[in-house]
Scaffold this motif. Sequence first.
Motif, mmCIF file in Angstrom:
data_model
loop_
_atom_site.group_PDB
_atom_site.id
_atom_site.type_symbol
_atom_site.label_atom_id
_atom_site.label_comp_id
_atom_site.label_asym_id
_atom_site.label_seq_id
_atom_site.Cartn_x
_atom_site.Cartn_y
_atom_site.Cartn_z
ATOM 1 N N GLU A 72 -88.992 14.411 -54.352
ATOM 2 C CA GLU A 72 -88.090 15.495 -53.967
ATOM 3 C C GLU A 72 -87.775 16.621 -55.383
ATOM 4 O O GLU A 72 -86.921 15.927 -55.863
ATOM 5 C CB GLU A 72 -86.515 14.223 -53.511
ATOM 6 C CG GLU A 72 -87.273 13.282 -51.992
ATOM 7 C CD GLU A 72 -86.836 12.505 -51.938
ATOM 8 O OE1 GLU A 72 -84.784 12.251 -52.085
ATOM 9 O OE2 GLU A 72 -86.363 11.778 -50.793
ATOM 10 N N HIS A 157 -80.867 15.606 -53.272
ATOM 11 C CA HIS A 157 -82.336 14.915 -52.467
ATOM 12 C C HIS A 157 -83.467 15.609 -51.561
ATOM 13 O O HIS A 157 -82.627 17.377 -51.607
ATOM 14 C CB HIS A 157 -81.951 13.850 -51.981
ATOM 15 C CG HIS A 157 -81.137 12.072 -52.597
ATOM 16 N ND1 HIS A 157 -82.053 11.767 -52.614
ATOM 17 C CD2 HIS A 157 -79.988 12.729 -53.392
ATOM 18 C CE1 HIS A 157 -80.679 10.447 -53.484
ATOM 19 N NE2 HIS A 157 -80.218 11.418 -53.957
ATOM 20 N N ASP A 158 -84.470 15.183 -51.319
ATOM 21 C CA ASP A 158 -84.906 16.065 -50.327
ATOM 22 C C ASP A 158 -85.026 15.376 -49.049
ATOM 23 O O ASP A 158 -85.034 13.986 -49.429
ATOM 24 C CB ASP A 158 -86.001 15.911 -50.262
ATOM 25 C CG ASP A 158 -86.310 17.201 -51.449
ATOM 26 O OD1 ASP A 158 -86.030 18.023 -52.426
ATOM 27 O OD2 ASP A 158 -87.574 18.687 -51.039
HETATM 28 ZN ZN LIG Z 1 -83.976 10.751 -51.620
#
Ligand SMILES: [Zn+2]
Length: 385
Positions: A72, A157-158
């Motif tokens: 991510e 995050h992603d």
């Molecule tokens: Zn994550």
Amino acid sequence: MQHEEIFSTYTNKEIKGRHITNESIEPILNKLNDDFKVKIEGKSVLEKPIYSVQFGHGKTKIYMWSQMHGDEATCTKAIIDFFELVSNHKEYSNFIQSKYTLYIVPLANPDGAEVHTRENINKVDLNRDVQESTQPESKILKQIFENFQPHYCLNMHDQRTIYGVGDTDKSAIISFLAPAYNVERDINEYRSKAMYIIGKINNVLQTYIPGHVGRYNDAYCDNCFGDYFASKNAVTILFEAGHHPNDYMRDITRKYIFISLLVAFDKIHENVLVDDNNSEYFKIPDNKVSFFDILYKNVKIIENGNEKIINFASQYKEVVKDGKILFEPYLVTIENDGQKYFGHIEYDLKEELFSSNYCSVPVNDVKSDFLIGKNKEFIDGILKQ
Ligand SMILES: [Zn+2]
């Protein structure tokens, strides 16, 4: 300057794409000027350094970390762009340095980043490891929090391509969460501040990507870093960089994360006392699992001698080969559960018949190579023209 102009002026050109490792960021960290303090906090399981970057001397302390999930990397890129901005824009740099002390871990899981996995090399999801901190990477993230005692935490995050915004056909390009600090999901002064900041970020993002911002589920997770830090009275904001149409490399989403950071830094120092400032936050629609990478609609299959019209999909699996990310599509069946699903690419196949060398009807995890009707050939999920 407007946000987009700032981004295009200060984008770091050395870093792009989805596969961001220590090797990608080290040359950039090495070149940072004396305003930055770069430190090795410790080592990963495979003995790779985990870096921190400190910047500024203001009274509001902000702790940011990215890529605790190794695959991510979008927010890592936006953080590097932010470094580029404060390295080159004197006035903005002075503003940040006078208001804030930033403590940043740009890449918390270097082993996972190398092999492009969410987990660390011991297959532990670091974001389910805050209590025991069994892994060196988790220990470092927690130790910094305890030593630094931040007022704010930005947990970066992603999210996967499967998320849409509410019931709309818009992908969740960015989602946010003011994580709960208890099971009851109460709202105290700290959580309320996080909601306020997110509401302000959302207002700006709506002018660039209207309808594409979602709000993440706030179920309390006592073993997740964000919730844990929120329970220690840090104002905590979860950033989830998501899918912009046709941007699998996430160098467009990167821009909106960068803009979100600028808005956050504009708003946090105002230190507003929050009364009824949650309403903008709660207007952001929920994230919903409603997207596939490629959706095939109205396809005829023959199952047990009966004709049926179905929808099915392809979903990419990301694999690293020779240092590059490949997106390999595999079939996914769709339950007819009444929910409306969308595809980042959609085909209406007008009740023509499915056939494939691999299976007689679509089944999960089979390569996305198939024929529709007599001559519509799909290879790697895409119709060959
Ligand atoms: Zn994550």
